[in-house]
Design an enzyme around this catalytic site. Structure first.
Site, PDB file in Angstrom:
ATOM      1  N   ASN A 144      42.795  19.786  42.316  1.00 45.62           N
ATOM      2  CA  ASN A 144      42.082  20.687  41.433  1.00 45.62           C
ATOM      3  C   ASN A 144      41.961  20.355  39.978  1.00 45.62           C
ATOM      4  O   ASN A 144      42.921  20.567  39.295  1.00 45.62           O
ATOM      5  CB  ASN A 144      42.307  22.127  41.542  1.00 45.62           C
ATOM      6  CG  ASN A 144      41.493  23.225  40.893  1.00 45.62           C
ATOM      7  OD1 ASN A 144      40.762  22.947  40.194  1.00 45.62           O
ATOM      8  ND2 ASN A 144      41.693  24.401  41.159  1.00 45.62           N
TER       9      ASN A 144
ATOM     10  N   ARG B 126      38.505  20.043  44.570  1.00 45.42           N
ATOM     11  CA  ARG B 126      37.691  21.161  44.639  1.00 45.42           C
ATOM     12  C   ARG B 126      36.687  20.792  43.346  1.00 45.42           C
ATOM     13  O   ARG B 126      37.000  19.973  42.361  1.00 45.42           O
ATOM     14  CB  ARG B 126      38.540  22.235  43.864  1.00 45.42           C
ATOM     15  CG  ARG B 126      37.826  23.478  43.222  1.00 45.42           C
ATOM     16  CD  ARG B 126      38.560  24.536  42.760  1.00 45.42           C
ATOM     17  NE  ARG B 126      38.093  25.595  42.279  1.00 45.42           N
ATOM     18  CZ  ARG B 126      38.181  26.173  41.221  1.00 45.42           C
ATOM     19  NH1 ARG B 126      38.890  25.999  40.067  1.00 45.42           N
ATOM     20  NH2 ARG B 126      37.231  27.243  41.047  1.00 45.42           N
TER      21      ARG B 126
ATOM     22  N   HIS C 261      33.937  30.949  43.382  1.00 46.49           N
ATOM     23  CA  HIS C 261      35.509  31.131  44.049  1.00 46.49           C
ATOM     24  C   HIS C 261      34.948  31.524  45.397  1.00 46.49           C
ATOM     25  O   HIS C 261      35.518  32.099  46.105  1.00 46.49           O
ATOM     26  CB  HIS C 261      35.577  32.839  43.695  1.00 46.49           C
ATOM     27  CG  HIS C 261      36.102  33.010  42.328  1.00 46.49           C
ATOM     28  ND1 HIS C 261      35.814  34.274  41.610  1.00 46.49           N
ATOM     29  CD2 HIS C 261      36.753  32.216  41.537  1.00 46.49           C
ATOM     30  CE1 HIS C 261      36.394  34.085  40.246  1.00 46.49           C
ATOM     31  NE2 HIS C 261      36.982  32.779  40.150  1.00 46.49           N
TER      32      HIS C 261
ATOM     33  N   ASN D  33      41.990  35.741  36.625  1.00 40.00           N
ATOM     34  CA  ASN D  33      41.596  35.660  35.042  1.00 40.00           C
ATOM     35  C   ASN D  33      40.020  35.677  35.111  1.00 40.00           C
ATOM     36  O   ASN D  33      39.245  36.098  34.413  1.00 40.00           O
ATOM     37  CB  ASN D  33      42.142  34.328  34.394  1.00 40.00           C
ATOM     38  CG  ASN D  33      42.196  34.403  32.971  1.00 40.00           C
ATOM     39  OD1 ASN D  33      42.023  35.674  32.495  1.00 40.00           O
ATOM     40  ND2 ASN D  33      42.266  33.257  32.067  1.00 40.00           N
TER      41      ASN D  33
ATOM     42  N   ARG E 228      36.038  36.702  29.771  1.00 36.43           N
ATOM     43  CA  ARG E 228      34.577  36.658  29.891  1.00 36.43           C
ATOM     44  C   ARG E 228      33.873  38.186  30.078  1.00 36.43           C
ATOM     45  O   ARG E 228      34.572  39.055  30.548  1.00 36.43           O
ATOM     46  CB  ARG E 228      33.952  36.032  31.104  1.00 36.43           C
ATOM     47  CG  ARG E 228      34.288  34.314  30.934  1.00 36.43           C
ATOM     48  CD  ARG E 228      33.794  33.678  32.156  1.00 36.43           C
ATOM     49  NE  ARG E 228      34.821  32.771  32.578  1.00 36.43           N
ATOM     50  CZ  ARG E 228      35.324  32.570  34.051  1.00 36.43           C
ATOM     51  NH1 ARG E 228      34.591  32.991  34.828  1.00 36.43           N
ATOM     52  NH2 ARG E 228      36.230  31.981  34.290  1.00 36.43           N
TER      53      ARG E 228
ATOM     54  N   CYS F 295      46.560  40.698  32.295  1.00 43.23           N
ATOM     55  CA  CYS F 295      46.645  42.060  33.020  1.00 43.23           C
ATOM     56  C   CYS F 295      47.809  42.754  32.660  1.00 43.23           C
ATOM     57  O   CYS F 295      48.481  43.801  32.591  1.00 43.23           O
ATOM     58  CB  CYS F 295      46.097  41.951  34.392  1.00 43.23           C
ATOM     59  SG  CYS F 295      46.338  43.581  35.158  1.00 43.23           S
TER      60      CYS F 295
ATOM     61  N   ILE G 282      45.284  39.274  39.874  1.00 47.05           N
ATOM     62  CA  ILE G 282      45.433  40.903  39.680  1.00 47.05           C
ATOM     63  C   ILE G 282      45.229  41.540  41.016  1.00 47.05           C
ATOM     64  O   ILE G 282      46.013  42.517  41.073  1.00 47.05           O
ATOM     65  CB  ILE G 282      44.089  41.348  38.529  1.00 47.05           C
ATOM     66  CG1 ILE G 282      44.247  40.492  37.261  1.00 47.05           C
ATOM     67  CG2 ILE G 282      44.069  42.740  38.479  1.00 47.05           C
ATOM     68  CD1 ILE G 282      43.076  40.639  36.287  1.00 47.05           C
ATOM     69  N   GLY G 283      44.425  41.031  41.717  1.00 53.30           N
ATOM     70  CA  GLY G 283      44.240  41.886  43.289  1.00 53.30           C
ATOM     71  C   GLY G 283      45.469  41.833  43.697  1.00 53.30           C
ATOM     72  O   GLY G 283      45.775  42.733  44.592  1.00 53.30           O
ATOM     73  N   GLU G 284      46.174  40.609  43.806  1.00 54.45           N
ATOM     74  CA  GLU G 284      47.231  40.677  44.750  1.00 54.45           C
ATOM     75  C   GLU G 284      48.504  41.512  44.124  1.00 54.45           C
ATOM     76  O   GLU G 284      49.384  41.321  44.722  1.00 54.45           O
ATOM     77  CB  GLU G 284      47.593  38.981  44.989  1.00 54.45           C
ATOM     78  CG  GLU G 284      46.522  38.189  45.649  1.00 54.45           C
ATOM     79  CD  GLU G 284      46.646  36.759  45.582  1.00 54.45           C
ATOM     80  OE1 GLU G 284      48.080  36.450  45.453  1.00 54.45           O
ATOM     81  OE2 GLU G 284      45.654  36.053  45.929  1.00 54.45           O
ATOM     82  N   ASN G 285      48.534  41.271  42.600  1.00 55.88           N
ATOM     83  CA  ASN G 285      49.777  42.039  42.062  1.00 55.88           C
ATOM     84  C   ASN G 285      49.700  43.208  41.438  1.00 55.88           C
ATOM     85  O   ASN G 285      50.544  44.047  41.209  1.00 55.88           O
ATOM     86  CB  ASN G 285      50.156  41.115  41.028  1.00 55.88           C
ATOM     87  CG  ASN G 285      50.626  39.923  41.739  1.00 55.88           C
ATOM     88  OD1 ASN G 285      51.610  39.622  42.502  1.00 55.88           O
ATOM     89  ND2 ASN G 285      50.023  38.680  41.443  1.00 55.88           N
TER      90      ASN G 285
ATOM     91  N   GLU H  49      43.082  28.899  48.256  1.00 55.62           N
ATOM     92  CA  GLU H  49      41.965  27.887  48.248  1.00 55.62           C
ATOM     93  C   GLU H  49      42.409  26.512  48.680  1.00 55.62           C
ATOM     94  O   GLU H  49      41.645  25.718  49.236  1.00 55.62           O
ATOM     95  CB  GLU H  49      41.409  27.860  46.817  1.00 55.62           C
ATOM     96  CG  GLU H  49      40.827  29.370  46.407  1.00 55.62           C
ATOM     97  CD  GLU H  49      40.891  29.364  44.876  1.00 55.62           C
ATOM     98  OE1 GLU H  49      41.757  29.854  44.386  1.00 55.62           O
ATOM     99  OE2 GLU H  49      39.664  29.142  44.348  1.00 55.62           O
TER     100      GLU H  49
HETATM  101  P1  AMP Z   1      44.868  33.971  38.418  1.00 52.93           P
HETATM  102  O1  AMP Z   1      43.698  33.770  37.582  1.00 52.93           O
HETATM  103  O2  AMP Z   1      44.373  34.237  39.923  1.00 52.93           O
HETATM  104  O3  AMP Z   1      46.047  33.157  38.289  1.00 52.93           O
HETATM  105  O4  AMP Z   1      45.287  35.471  37.932  1.00 52.93           O
HETATM  106  C1  AMP Z   1      45.884  35.438  36.592  1.00 52.93           C
HETATM  107  C2  AMP Z   1      45.747  37.028  36.318  1.00 52.93           C
HETATM  108  O5  AMP Z   1      46.537  37.970  37.267  1.00 52.93           O
HETATM  109  C3  AMP Z   1      46.279  37.478  34.655  1.00 52.93           C
HETATM  110  O6  AMP Z   1      45.618  38.432  34.137  1.00 52.93           O
HETATM  111  C4  AMP Z   1      47.640  37.962  35.155  1.00 52.93           C
HETATM  112  O7  AMP Z   1      48.040  38.917  34.099  1.00 52.93           O
HETATM  113  C5  AMP Z   1      47.410  38.544  36.533  1.00 52.93           C
HETATM  114  N1  AMP Z   1      48.992  39.216  37.028  1.00 52.93           N
HETATM  115  C6  AMP Z   1      49.555  38.273  37.697  1.00 52.93           C
HETATM  116  N2  AMP Z   1      50.999  38.817  38.290  1.00 52.93           N
HETATM  117  C7  AMP Z   1      50.463  40.031  37.854  1.00 52.93           C
HETATM  118  C8  AMP Z   1      51.219  41.458  37.911  1.00 52.93           C
HETATM  119  N3  AMP Z   1      52.426  41.359  38.638  1.00 52.93           N
HETATM  120  N4  AMP Z   1      50.773  42.409  37.461  1.00 52.93           N
HETATM  121  C9  AMP Z   1      49.536  42.495  37.073  1.00 52.93           C
HETATM  122  N5  AMP Z   1      48.683  41.475  37.010  1.00 52.93           N
HETATM  123  C10 AMP Z   1      49.128  40.420  37.189  1.00 52.93           C
END
Ligand code: AMP
Length: 411
Positions: A20, A99, A188, A219, A249, A292, A341-344, A394
């Protein structure tokens, strides 16, 4: 370009090198397409600067190497190749899966990269100027580094090529679509496809029988509605600015704001581009961060009202988008959260779901809190509509689809 695929290849013990490539980074992972297990992975970053380095993770151990001039993608891949050779892993690689962000309308399937495909990816750069040129750099560097291996493109837009016309046509003169490809494409795609397939497993029915909404919140963020296993609408459009609010964005905007910025406030088009892509979203509203985690900390520990506003707008816009996509379906099996964000973020999930009670969504607070940091699972309350957290992968989709393509080419 020469890519010989042996007539007798057996892919069962083979691996795919997934690449990627961004403008200043290369993410890579050596993946078994059958199991999704990654034997070696890593990241080259700060490329094209003297800070360029590459970190390679193998058997739980991480090693970082500084790059020598010219600090570019080729230098990073040369180190990767030499490490793969030293570890005796090169012989297990049967293809490189790339990718590629934009495949336009031409590419809705995994594609063996030929000169013609490279040219098409290059031409599609006018629709993805930040991404396709970087993806091409990765392709060219891998052609040099792995000259015997087939190179395969997996397009981020491909999964959304099943969207009906009513979902992808903008309310603009039709000639802009016909003559210049101005339409919604979505991104995505590999992530939405992967999590939809995992949700189908949870539902114990074929993906083709599943109706789902998936929210990839990282992000970059997008919401996709999946009918009978196919994407029928998605929130990102011709470019990755449309749709819900994201890290930096803006998401959907009144287009009139752009004229106001240019005509009344003296912004140049480059300023506007920077504003909506890099200075807006969570960062723009909060004035603190696009991250986040940092905003949750500022809101919960320091009672910061701007952080709270940014996260509140973020969640409200996502909830509205999910609700609007229910209009594409006559039944809905459930909602998926994925992405960083969705996972955490249990807070973000809770905020979104509490605005969707009309669709019979409700969370089990304990399950919501427990399902973080790579865990996947159903977080819905008893009797509520299903809601899952599913960690996206992915790279596995890229490996799996590359291996599938090799199998068909081998016949
Ligand atoms: P990604 O682009 O999928 O890597 O996601 C990045 C985003 O996930 C960023 O805004 C991070 O702050 C958020 N993120 C990662 N871990 C956590 C967490 N434990 N709680 C809240 N947001 C998280």
């Amino acid at each position: 370009m020469t890519q010989q695929i042996s007539q007798s290849q057996d892919f069962t013990d083979k691996e795919i090198l997934v690449i990627n490539c961004g403008s200043s980074s290369v993410k890579f992972s050596l993946i078994n397409p059958a199991t999704g297990e990654s034997e070696l992975s890593g990241l080259a970053q700060c490329l094209l600067s003297s800070d360029a380095n590459i970190t390679i993770k193998y058997q739980g151990e991480k090693k970082t190497y500084n790059l020598a001039a010219p600090f570019d993608h080729q230098c990073a891949l040369a180190i990767l190749v030499s490490q793969l050779q030293q570890l005796g892993l090169v012989k297990s690689i049967c293809a490189v899966g790339h990718r590629v962000v934009h495949g336009g309308e031409q590419y809705s399937e995994p594609t063996l990269i030929t000169n013609e495909v490279e040219q098409a990816i290059s031409q599609l750069a006018k629709l993805a100027p930040l991404h396709n040129p970087a993806n091409l750099i990765g392709i060219k560097a891998c052609q040099q580094a792995f000259s015997d291996l087939p190179q395969i493109a997996i397009f981020d837009t491909a999964f959304h090529q099943t969207m009906p016309e009513k979902a992808y046509i903008y309310g603009l003169p039709y000639s802009l679509y016909q003559e210049h490809g101005v339409r919604r494409y979505g991104f995505h795609g590999t992530s939405h496809y992967f999590v939809a397939k995992q949700a189908a497993k949870q539902l114990a029915k074929p993906l083709e029988q599943c109706n789902l909404i998936s929210a990839h919140l990282g992000n970059g963020c997008s919401v996709t509605v999946i009918k009978d296993g196919k994407s029928v609408d998605t929130s990102l459009g011709m470019t990755p600015v449309e749709g819900v609010m994201m890290g930096t964005r803006s998401g959907d905007l009144d287009a009139g704001i752009i004229f106001h910025l240019v005509e009344q406030l003296g912004y140049s088009i480059t300023d506007v581009d920077n504003l909506v892509n890099k200075k807006s979203g969570l960062l723009g509203v909060s004035g603190i961060s696009n991250d986040c985690r940092a905003l949750e900390t500022a809101m919960l520990e320091d009672n910061n009202s701007q952080a709270k506003l940014a996260l509140t707008v973020f969640c409200y816009r996502i909830a509205k988008s999910i609700a609007s996509y229910s209009a594409s379906l006559t039944s809905l099996d459930g909602l998926i959260f994925t992405g960083g964000i969705g996972e955490n973020s249990s807070w973000v999930r809770q905020q979104i779901i509490q605005q969707l009670s009309l669709l019979n969504f409700a969370l089990d607070p304990d399950k919501n809190l427990a399902t973080r940091f790579g865990a996947s699972g159903n977080i819905s309350a008893d009797n509520a509509r299903d809601c899952w957290v599913i960690a996206t992968n992915e790279e596995w989709v890229i490996a799996e689809q590359s291996a599938q393509l090799l199998t068909t080419l081998d016949k």
